[in-house]
Scaffold this motif. Structure first.
Motif, PDB file in Angstrom:
ATOM      1  N   GLY A  47       0.812  -1.210   0.000  1.00  0.00           N
ATOM      2  CA  GLY A  47       0.000   0.000   0.000  1.00  0.00           C
ATOM      3  C   GLY A  47       0.844   1.257   0.000  1.00  0.00           C
ATOM      4  N   THR A  48       1.893   1.264   0.803  1.00  0.00           N
ATOM      5  CA  THR A  48       2.775   2.433   0.847  1.00  0.00           C
ATOM      6  C   THR A  48       3.426   2.686  -0.505  1.00  0.00           C
ATOM      7  OG1 THR A  48       3.255   2.070   3.196  1.00  0.00           O
ATOM      8  CG2 THR A  48       4.836   3.398   1.960  1.00  0.00           C
ATOM      9  N   THR A  49       3.877   1.616  -1.148  1.00  0.00           N
ATOM     10  CA  THR A  49       4.552   1.751  -2.438  1.00  0.00           C
ATOM     11  C   THR A  49       3.578   2.193  -3.526  1.00  0.00           C
ATOM     12  OG1 THR A  49       6.019  -0.052  -1.734  1.00  0.00           O
ATOM     13  CG2 THR A  49       6.149   0.635  -4.022  1.00  0.00           C
ATOM     14  N   VAL A  50       2.383   1.636  -3.516  1.00  0.00           N
ATOM     15  CA  VAL A  50       1.369   2.035  -4.496  1.00  0.00           C
ATOM     16  C   VAL A  50       1.059   3.525  -4.367  1.00  0.00           C
ATOM     17  CG1 VAL A  50      -1.088   1.869  -5.038  1.00  0.00           C
ATOM     18  CG2 VAL A  50       0.282  -0.211  -4.836  1.00  0.00           C
ATOM     19  N   ARG A  51       0.815   3.986  -3.159  1.00  0.00           N
ATOM     20  CA  ARG A  51       0.465   5.392  -2.974  1.00  0.00           C
ATOM     21  C   ARG A  51       1.622   6.313  -3.338  1.00  0.00           C
ATOM     22  NH1 ARG A  51      -1.996   2.891   1.443  1.00  0.00           N
ATOM     23  NH2 ARG A  51      -0.231   3.409   2.811  1.00  0.00           N
ATOM     24  N   ALA A  52       2.839   5.897  -3.027  1.00  0.00           N
ATOM     25  CA  ALA A  52       4.001   6.707  -3.384  1.00  0.00           C
ATOM     26  C   ALA A  52       4.163   6.784  -4.900  1.00  0.00           C
ATOM     27  CB  ALA A  52       5.263   6.120  -2.747  1.00  0.00           C
ATOM     28  N   ALA A  53       3.892   5.686  -5.595  1.00  0.00           N
ATOM     29  CA  ALA A  53       3.978   5.686  -7.055  1.00  0.00           C
ATOM     30  C   ALA A  53       2.914   6.598  -7.660  1.00  0.00           C
ATOM     31  CB  ALA A  53       3.829   4.263  -7.585  1.00  0.00           C
ATOM     32  N   ILE A  54       1.696   6.483  -7.164  1.00  0.00           N
ATOM     33  CA  ILE A  54       0.600   7.304  -7.693  1.00  0.00           C
ATOM     34  C   ILE A  54       0.910   8.788  -7.533  1.00  0.00           C
ATOM     35  CG2 ILE A  54      -1.822   7.943  -7.340  1.00  0.00           C
ATOM     36  CD1 ILE A  54      -2.309   5.038  -6.455  1.00  0.00           C
ATOM     37  N   SER A  55       1.448   9.163  -6.395  1.00  0.00           N
ATOM     38  CA  SER A  55       1.709  10.582  -6.120  1.00  0.00           C
ATOM     39  C   SER A  55       2.737  11.172  -7.067  1.00  0.00           C
ATOM     40  CB  SER A  55       2.179  10.763  -4.673  1.00  0.00           C
ATOM     41  OG  SER A  55       3.489  10.240  -4.484  1.00  0.00           O
ATOM     42  N   ARG A  56       3.536  10.305  -7.719  1.00  0.00           N
ATOM     43  CA  ARG A  56       4.584  10.777  -8.628  1.00  0.00           C
ATOM     44  C   ARG A  56       4.237  10.527 -10.095  1.00  0.00           C
ATOM     45  NH1 ARG A  56       6.681   9.201  -3.817  1.00  0.00           N
ATOM     46  NH2 ARG A  56       8.653  10.089  -3.062  1.00  0.00           N
ATOM     47  N   GLY A  57       3.061   9.999 -10.353  1.00  0.00           N
ATOM     48  CA  GLY A  57       2.690   9.698 -11.728  1.00  0.00           C
ATOM     49  C   GLY A  57       3.413   8.495 -12.298  1.00  0.00           C
ATOM     50  N   VAL A  58       3.864   7.602 -11.412  1.00  0.00           N
ATOM     51  CA  VAL A  58       4.570   6.394 -11.830  1.00  0.00           C
ATOM     52  C   VAL A  58       3.567   5.251 -11.994  1.00  0.00           C
ATOM     53  CG1 VAL A  58       6.257   4.659 -11.086  1.00  0.00           C
ATOM     54  CG2 VAL A  58       6.717   7.089 -10.710  1.00  0.00           C
ATOM     55  N   ASP A  59       3.674   4.504 -13.093  1.00  0.00           N
ATOM     56  CA  ASP A  59       2.772   3.376 -13.336  1.00  0.00           C
ATOM     57  C   ASP A  59       2.915   2.309 -12.251  1.00  0.00           C
ATOM     58  OD1 ASP A  59       1.700   4.444 -15.615  1.00  0.00           O
ATOM     59  OD2 ASP A  59       2.590   2.983 -16.989  1.00  0.00           O
ATOM     60  N   VAL A  60       1.797   1.712 -11.873  1.00  0.00           N
ATOM     61  CA  VAL A  60       1.782   0.616 -10.902  1.00  0.00           C
ATOM     62  C   VAL A  60       1.758  -0.713 -11.652  1.00  0.00           C
ATOM     63  CG1 VAL A  60       0.415  -0.540  -9.120  1.00  0.00           C
ATOM     64  CG2 VAL A  60       0.653   1.957  -9.099  1.00  0.00           C
ATOM     65  N   GLY A  61       2.716  -1.577 -11.349  1.00  0.00           N
ATOM     66  CA  GLY A  61       2.762  -2.896 -11.958  1.00  0.00           C
ATOM     67  C   GLY A  61       2.939  -3.972 -10.916  1.00  0.00           C
ATOM     68  N   ALA A  62       2.553  -5.197 -11.253  1.00  0.00           N
ATOM     69  CA  ALA A  62       2.691  -6.335 -10.347  1.00  0.00           C
ATOM     70  C   ALA A  62       4.003  -7.052 -10.615  1.00  0.00           C
ATOM     71  CB  ALA A  62       1.532  -7.301 -10.533  1.00  0.00           C
ATOM     72  N   HIS A  63       4.716  -7.371  -9.532  1.00  0.00           N
ATOM     73  CA  HIS A  63       5.972  -8.119  -9.636  1.00  0.00           C
ATOM     74  C   HIS A  63       5.772  -9.404  -8.851  1.00  0.00           C
ATOM     75  CE1 HIS A  63      10.097  -8.636 -10.583  1.00  0.00           C
ATOM     76  NE2 HIS A  63      10.564  -8.494  -9.357  1.00  0.00           N
ATOM     77  N   ILE A  64       5.460 -10.474  -9.569  1.00  0.00           N
ATOM     78  CA  ILE A  64       5.074 -11.707  -8.878  1.00  0.00           C
ATOM     79  C   ILE A  64       6.204 -12.732  -8.925  1.00  0.00           C
ATOM     80  CG2 ILE A  64       2.673 -11.235  -9.516  1.00  0.00           C
ATOM     81  CD1 ILE A  64       2.816 -13.680 -11.342  1.00  0.00           C
ATOM     82  N   GLY A  65       6.241 -13.576  -7.887  1.00  0.00           N
ATOM     83  CA  GLY A  65       7.293 -14.576  -7.808  1.00  0.00           C
ATOM     84  C   GLY A  65       6.856 -15.771  -6.993  1.00  0.00           C
ATOM     85  N   TYR A  66       7.752 -16.711  -6.837  1.00  0.00           N
ATOM     86  CA  TYR A  66       7.469 -17.895  -6.038  1.00  0.00           C
ATOM     87  C   TYR A  66       7.364 -17.540  -4.548  1.00  0.00           C
ATOM     88  CZ  TYR A  66       8.486 -21.009  -9.979  1.00  0.00           C
ATOM     89  OH  TYR A  66       8.450 -21.680 -11.178  1.00  0.00           O
ATOM     90  N   PRO A  67       6.620 -18.334  -3.773  1.00  0.00           N
ATOM     91  CA  PRO A  67       6.494 -18.085  -2.330  1.00  0.00           C
ATOM     92  C   PRO A  67       7.768 -18.521  -1.605  1.00  0.00           C
ATOM     93  CG  PRO A  67       5.278 -20.062  -2.923  1.00  0.00           C
ATOM     94  CD  PRO A  67       5.773 -19.463  -4.210  1.00  0.00           C
ATOM     95  N   ASP A  68       8.775 -17.665  -1.648  1.00  0.00           N
ATOM     96  CA  ASP A  68      10.105 -18.036  -1.163  1.00  0.00           C
ATOM     97  C   ASP A  68      10.813 -16.802  -0.620  1.00  0.00           C
ATOM     98  OD1 ASP A  68      12.584 -19.285  -0.737  1.00  0.00           O
ATOM     99  OD2 ASP A  68      13.224 -18.935  -2.809  1.00  0.00           O
ATOM    100  N   ARG A  69      10.336 -16.316   0.527  1.00  0.00           N
ATOM    101  CA  ARG A  69      10.964 -15.120   1.098  1.00  0.00           C
ATOM    102  C   ARG A  69      12.410 -15.383   1.508  1.00  0.00           C
ATOM    103  NH1 ARG A  69       5.906 -14.136   4.060  1.00  0.00           N
ATOM    104  NH2 ARG A  69       4.706 -12.558   2.944  1.00  0.00           N
ATOM    105  N   ALA A  70      12.668 -16.559   2.059  1.00  0.00           N
ATOM    106  CA  ALA A  70      14.027 -16.856   2.530  1.00  0.00           C
ATOM    107  C   ALA A  70      15.034 -16.836   1.384  1.00  0.00           C
ATOM    108  CB  ALA A  70      14.063 -18.200   3.243  1.00  0.00           C
ATOM    109  N   GLY A  71      14.605 -17.266   0.218  1.00  0.00           N
ATOM    110  CA  GLY A  71      15.480 -17.272  -0.950  1.00  0.00           C
ATOM    111  C   GLY A  71      15.243 -16.117  -1.879  1.00  0.00           C
ATOM    112  N   PHE A  72      14.409 -15.153  -1.457  1.00  0.00           N
ATOM    113  CA  PHE A  72      14.080 -13.967  -2.248  1.00  0.00           C
ATOM    114  C   PHE A  72      13.562 -14.340  -3.642  1.00  0.00           C
ATOM    115  CE2 PHE A  72      15.145  -9.733  -4.219  1.00  0.00           C
ATOM    116  CZ  PHE A  72      14.272  -8.990  -3.423  1.00  0.00           C
ATOM    117  N   GLY A  73      12.858 -15.458  -3.721  1.00  0.00           N
ATOM    118  CA  GLY A  73      12.234 -15.843  -4.978  1.00  0.00           C
ATOM    119  C   GLY A  73      13.195 -16.261  -6.060  1.00  0.00           C
ATOM    120  N   ARG A  74      14.447 -16.514  -5.688  1.00  0.00           N
ATOM    121  CA  ARG A  74      15.446 -16.851  -6.700  1.00  0.00           C
ATOM    122  C   ARG A  74      15.710 -18.341  -6.789  1.00  0.00           C
ATOM    123  NH1 ARG A  74      18.898 -11.468  -5.359  1.00  0.00           N
ATOM    124  NH2 ARG A  74      17.778 -10.094  -6.817  1.00  0.00           N
TER     125      ARG A  74
END
Length: 255
Positions: A47-74
């Motif tokens: 939510g914080t990132t979305v609102r910050a992007a909107i306030s600057r006219g930056v496009d909002v996009g989805a960055h999706i990955g595997y459920p792997d926080r420990a490995g940072f999706g890599r």
């Protein structure tokens, strides 16, 4: 010289842990690829990132990955098609709800880490993800590498596609990314990054890690928000585009 988008992976912290200088990067880039809570991110950060992007006219996009926080999706995770499609829809749905509540919509999608790398070469993975995206919203633009299985799959599903170049990552002779396990895979040298961006913008090619000239068509240039010196890299990319006679703008304005 036409306008070029600068996209960046953002919102990749979790709880009290932060990854990258999102606020400063959002003053430089034109499209934000926001982590959707699986490889990184959480509802508050999203939510914080979305609102910050909107306030600057930056496009909002989805960055999706595997459920792997420990490995940072890599790290690749074996999934059947039903699981992969559901995972894609779950992340899109989460970001959609947060963006919609803030008065925005998802403009594009990028795949993170291991999932992205598999999509470049694995037809089943690419088709499953793009089929799920199409069922959710067929107007979402797919950002991916040119000449890959992922690009062809997205186009075959009737999704809008823009190809991109990764400013801080080395390429192999086939135009794919060099594994992060290998030396030189992540590029930090400002002069090297400047030369690479200039070559892509003016000549549509990149020099591979072996010295081969590889064609690259890019409407967007990616900066990884978690790369060391990401803010300086983003500034270099923006300034190099402008020094080559181009302009920067979100994909929604130029695609």
């Amino acid at each position: 010289m036409k306008a070029i988008d600068i996209n960046c992976d953002l919102g990749e912290g979790f709880g009290p842990y932060h990854m990258g200088d999102d606020e400063t990067l959002l003053d430089i880039v034109t499209s934000a690829n926001i982590a959707c809570g699986f490889h990184a991110g959480d509802p508050v950060i999203m939510g914080t990132t979305v609102r910050a992007a909107i306030s600057r006219g930056v496009d909002v996009g989805a960055h999706i990955g595997y459920p792997d926080r420990a490995g940072f999706g890599r790290r690749p995770i074996q999934m059947d098609a039903r699981e992969l499609a559901a995972m894609t829809l779950y992340q899109l749905g989460a970001l959609h709800a947060i963006a919609h509540a803030a008065g925005a919509s998802i403009k594009h999608l990028t795949l993170h880490g291991a999932l992205g790398n598999l999509s470049f070469v694995d037809q089943d993975v690419a088709d499953t993800v793009h089929g799920a995206v199409k069922s959710f919203d067929p107007t979402i633009r797919i950002l991916t590498l040119p000449g890959t299985v992922a690009e062809r799959s997205a186009r075959s599903h009737g999704l809008p596609v823009s190809t991109m170049f990764l400013a801080d990552r080395a390429y192999d002779d086939q135009g794919l990314l060099v594994s992060r396990k290998l030396p030189g895979a992540v590029i930090h040298d400002p002069a090297a990054i400047t030369d690479r961006v200039r070559l892509v913008v003016t000549e549509g090619r990149v020099t591979s890690i072996t010295g081969k000239s590889v064609p690259v068509e890019a409407k967007s240039i990616l900066v990884h928000g978690d790369t060391r010196g990401a803010v300086d890299i983003a500034k270099l990319v923006r300034d190099t585009i402008r020094n080559c006679g181009g302009t920067v703008a979100p994909l929604s304005k130029i695609a």
